[in-house]
Design an enzyme around this catalytic site. Sequence first.
Site, short mmCIF file in Angstrom:
data_model
loop_
_atom_site.label_atom_id
_atom_site.label_comp_id
_atom_site.label_asym_id
_atom_site.label_seq_id
_atom_site.Cartn_x
_atom_site.Cartn_y
_atom_site.Cartn_z
N HIS A 61 0.82 -1.21 0.00
CA HIS A 61 0.00 0.00 0.00
C HIS A 61 0.86 1.26 0.00
CE1 HIS A 61 -2.10 3.32 2.06
NE2 HIS A 61 -3.07 2.98 1.23
N CYS B 278 35.72 2.60 -23.96
CA CYS B 278 34.87 2.46 -22.78
C CYS B 278 35.58 2.88 -21.51
CB CYS B 278 34.39 1.01 -22.63
SG CYS B 278 35.74 -0.18 -22.45
#
Length: 808
Positions: free
Chosen positions: A430, A760
């Site tokens: 919830h 990279c």
Amino acid sequence: MSNTYIRWFEEVGMDDVSEVGGKNASLGEMYQQLTAQGVRVPNGFAVTAEAYRTVLDANNAWPLLHEALDGLNPDNVKDLQTRGAKARAIVAACKLPQDLQNQIVGHYTQLKEQYGDDVSLAVRSSATAEDSPEASFAGQNDTYLNISSDQALLDAYRRCLVSNFTDRSIHYKFDNHFDYFKVDLCVVIMKMVRSDIGASGVMFSLDTETGFKDVVFINSALGLGENIVQGTIDPDSFYVHKPTFEKGFRTVLKRRLGKKEQKMIFTDTLNTDSIAVEYTGNIDTTEAEQQHFSITDEDVMVLADYAIKVENHYSKQQGQHKPMDMEWAKDGLDGHIYMVQARPETVESQKSGNVLKIYHLNSRSTVLAKGQAVGTRIGAGKVRVINDVKNLAEFQPGEVLVTETTTPDWEPVMKTASAIVTNHGGRTCHAAIVSRELGIPAIVGTDNGADILTNGTEITVSCAEGEIGNVYEGLLKFNIEETDLSHLPATKTKIMMNLANPDQAFGLASLPVDGIGLARMEFIINEYIKAHPMALVHPEKLDDQTRLSIANISMAFTDPVDFFVKTLSEGVATIAAAVYPKPCVVRMSDFKSNEYASLLGGKPFEPIESNPMIGFRGAARYSHPAYAEGFALECKAMKRVRDEMGFDNVILMIPFCRRISEGEKVLMTMAKNGLKRGDNGLQIYVMCEIPNNVILIDEFSKLFDGFSIGSNDLTQLTLGVDRDSEIVAFDFDERDEGVKQMIKLAVDGARRNQKHSGICGQGPSDYPEIAEFLVKIGIDSISLTADTVLKTIKHVVELEKQIKANQK
């Protein structure tokens, strides 16, 4: 006798929400349209809005309800509680007309004819404003389970009507601009799925935190599903990748074992007003139940199939992509999985435009608590610990709500919080659902947040660092980066991303990159596996304590090897999924010997080296007797990623390959382990980070499909500087002319041999001038850290414009 009080599921669909409510309409839609496609939906019937109005008309309740609620200020908690109680008492006193009673009982009798006399019922509220795209009404009204007598059924029906005026429901209607008197309460009466002795959960057809649309997200626990919704337990979670699933691959993309400390079952039958009502309660789960997943991989595949079919149906019906929020239950008696609810997802699907917001912390401090992050935002404020709904009036707007768990009664104060922290719950509880709807950062399932955080303490709640949310001490400054992606033109130089953490993959999936240029498996091994691969293969070389630790971390899997292969493959696949079908370059492990030794069980398998940076690392390890069996596990995991999980966009890359003969040996070893270059389109790159890789690039090109320049190691070995040494750190500079010349030679050599060239290393992320240099020499791709992607794209666009203009 009216015939409009009752409608069977086969008689209603999504066009009937005003008559039967959202839940009934959706169940009817699925029962009618999807059962033929193999989606199991329990049969049942709707008690309509007309029935609700008839009950209130027959008892002259409307004037009394107006008297109770007219002039109500829902934000005044005491006024809401007083007036809500009056409204509920009015409805509770209503008597059901006899013809309505007869119809309800008569339809129950027909259900018995279909399912047998021992069938029990689930009686669930279904509001006429429920499950709209704007408001879910999740948990606002009551549900009664395992009802098995006529009188209990009628009583449960009346109690559902009463729940239309709970405090939480009244306030929710107010927040979403619904008239209290125009939201009718219909009721679902359906075959009870006996998940109390099975399992249940919720699932979404996207990732709830990031809006990533290519996955199904499933939460699961033992017993009835209320525990997941209420957030009282930490459930298991699973992801399934929709594009590869629809191509026929049937594997879990990613999984997480929840604690599942309790399960909700039917514990007793209470007599209320002489009417039997089934009572539910929690019991502690066994150690074995906590240590294993609550559903099987086969169950996960059934659920993914259901979710995709439900989403496809509703999307086709609406004429646009329609992400769905669904509830499911596995019957412990027949073993089947049933869909018991489907509604539109109400948060990510409502976002419009193509503006990317990324939250960045400017600094960090002591971490006070950790849990599952809800959303990707950051919030800060003073702590207010509340563990009883009676104390909600103490909460001040702008504070951080800290509690054990929340229920719908808490929503009036939740919307004024700067952030929310709970001890219990998963990402579909919830607190998580409401926080998402409100756009408030929340961290759920911290275990001890409400115990260690004290009133008045200033904290920062960060959900911007992946799936794990951190509660930091103090009010930390942060900024929000907003980028309109629709105005970013494409670049000729491919801009890719370096990514090691699978938990961040979905949050970064919306970045406009051309793929992943470097996925480092070391992070996955270090953070999720934690153990040395050889220790898993040779437990006999370990001490008892280490063997026990490995048994504990791998307990949910068949054995430690299964744990390694699945955890590594799912981590890599999660990263690949974020950019699928664009390429994802995955580097095989590149730990140094001292880093390997620090892993669980690592010391017996590693040498002690004075300079591990240029020692037993990378390609040298892969066929060496000291690590060959560990590398075989890496290969098995990567083969699973490509061949079993379907991620053929994964390109493998070999690090620190010193010599041609070493490259040949590595490729032979990989082929022996099922990864033969060219099979199933497999490409294998090599890191270009050693001067010999540049000098002999024509020879290396005969072995490998592409090169990725590692600027860190190439700088280290070109300049002769140990990049780990603080003493000579001032000499480590990727911008050195010698290093740049080596990079240019590598790019030229790759182009000469018609091989891919990329970079990279850290250089282009740290220094824009290196990115500029790379574009000018014509490198194929630049891979960057996520935080520099957007500014580099903008920079490269301008550079390419200048280059084009100069060429004219």
